[in-house]
Design an enzyme around this catalytic site. Structure first.
Site: not given
Lengths: 281, 281
Positions: A37, A151, A185-186, A188
């Site tokens: 992010h 995504d 990177l996530s 979740r």
């Protein structure tokens, strides 16, 4: 850094930028922010004078049995990271502020691609994404909006409705952030046990293996993806899909296509991980 | 008065207004302008410093067998009327400019109301309307947009998606323009023979009759609408519907509802005429 929770206040702030002639870039997020992010925020700062980040866990894009209620919410830590990253405004509306009626009646309807790849396993997900992003675009009215390639299908859906419906915003794709061992990177990833976290980079390694084979001239797409699927399943993954598609339109790739993307989604224990890799031949 | 055919040029002009701090009102039309359209323009001039009128016959909202190809196109006369009415810009894009791809893939999807009333007889019509108006809103980015109550269901669909999707525009409804004998002004009235034109006001007379009965306390909605239907059919009309609905949401009216609208659509010879009347009890 200002925290704004109401649509009216966000619009009033946006109007002051117009008067001052300051450009705006927008990073929509569901919070639980990581380096991926922050790369979006850094890109936003390169594109515009002012940066707004939204933090909103959108119920409309979660299906029944998905993790809407347990999705990690870490607002205070998120704000600390965003302030350090030089963000001007965090837009953090409640569900009631963004969906004041009992039902969201009007939706942005994507074409058939919404039922393929991740859409096959998450019915209604991309309709929910397109609808909430439309709402956010109409509220924020930024010149730029940043979306991660992580995504990838979401990025294509957003590029698609922005082009087809003439939204006055420039979509900026940003490369996927990765851990040193390659894991995308996530938010979740936080669901992974230490053992699963050690196993998780296998998803990306399989994408890299397919990339090598494609670059070496192998065009047996079925064999390549089935080999990756077998490797993952042999190591405890439940695979939703491994597919090779055209990068621009996400059509099924055919031998001779030059701009490809390899996409995969699989569950390791509880979490469902997704990743992809663009391949130019 | 400027005539603009490209999206880019329209956006560039719109930007000069923002810089100058001038507000903008928008009147979307399909051309073949009559006094009803000019009432929209007059309302637009009351709301904003600048006025843009679009003239675009939108293929997406016409069904198979409808009059897309023969819809009256009178661009030069339209421009003369608009210039006399003080319009600043006419936006007149080609079909290729507004739909550059072979297919409009992403659409704005209205809820079930799109399949009732006129939608029952024109499948896909309101999806096409919502989609093209979304595109025009995104291109024009006006503070205000004017819509006639003549197309009442269209007005409700547009108010609906603007609210649900947070479009930054204020919708201004404008009363239906009528000929001296009560016939609602419509481009499709031009299809009427002299004999049909003399018969046409019967549609409005039936709406007025229902209004009188409602105001007198009659709440047998089925009898009221069937009486109107029979009167029209006895005089050569083929009736699509005569219905009494709630004005705000177009739900089926129930005895006790106070804000109603009576809506009707029927064919007289070739053209299909629609009309409606709001009734406050």
């Amino acid at each position: 850094m200002k925290i704004i929770t109401s649509i009216a206040e966000l619009r009033a702030w946006r109007k002051t930028l117009l008067v001052a002639g300051e450009t705006l870039a927008f990073v929509p997020t569901m919070g639980n922010l990581h380096e991926g992010h922050l790369a979006l925020v850094a890109a936003a700062r390169q594109h515009a004078r002012r940066v707004v980040v939204s933090i909103f866990v959108n119920p409309l894009q979660f299906g029944q049995g998905e993790d809407y209620l347990t999705y990690p919410r870490t607002f205070d830590e998120d704000c600390a990271k965003l302030e350090a990253a030089g963000v001007d405004v965090v837009f953090h509306p409640s569900v009631e502020e963004l969906y004041p009626r009992t039902e969201q009646r009007y939706k942005v309807e994507p074409p058939a691609i919404q039922d393929e790849l991740c859409g096959k396993f998450r019915p209604g997900h991309f309709r929910g994404v397109a609808t909430v992003v439309t709402k956010l675009f109409n509220i924020v009215q930024s010149e730029y909006a940043m979306f991660g390639k992580k995504d990838y299908q979401q990025l294509k859906v957003i590029e698609g409705f922005v082009a087809d419906l003439d939204f006055p915003v420039t979509i900026v794709p940003v490369d996927t952030g990765r851990a040193d061992d390659g894991l995308a990177l996530s938010s979740r990833n936080g669901y992974l046990t230490p053992e699963e976290r050690a196993e998780a980079p296998r998803l990306y390694r399989n994408l890299k293996q397919i990339e090598s084979s494609l670059k070496a001239g192998d065009s047996d797409f079925v064999k390549l993806t089935e080999t990756a699927r077998a490797d993952l399943e042999n190591h405890g993954w439940r695979v939703d899909y491994v597919e090779i598609r055209t990068a621009q339109t996400l059509d099924h790739a055919r031998p001779g296509d030059k701009a490809l993307v390899v996409l995969a989604a699989a569950r390791l224990g509880k979490p469902r991980l997704i990743d992809n890799l663009e391949v130019s031949l």
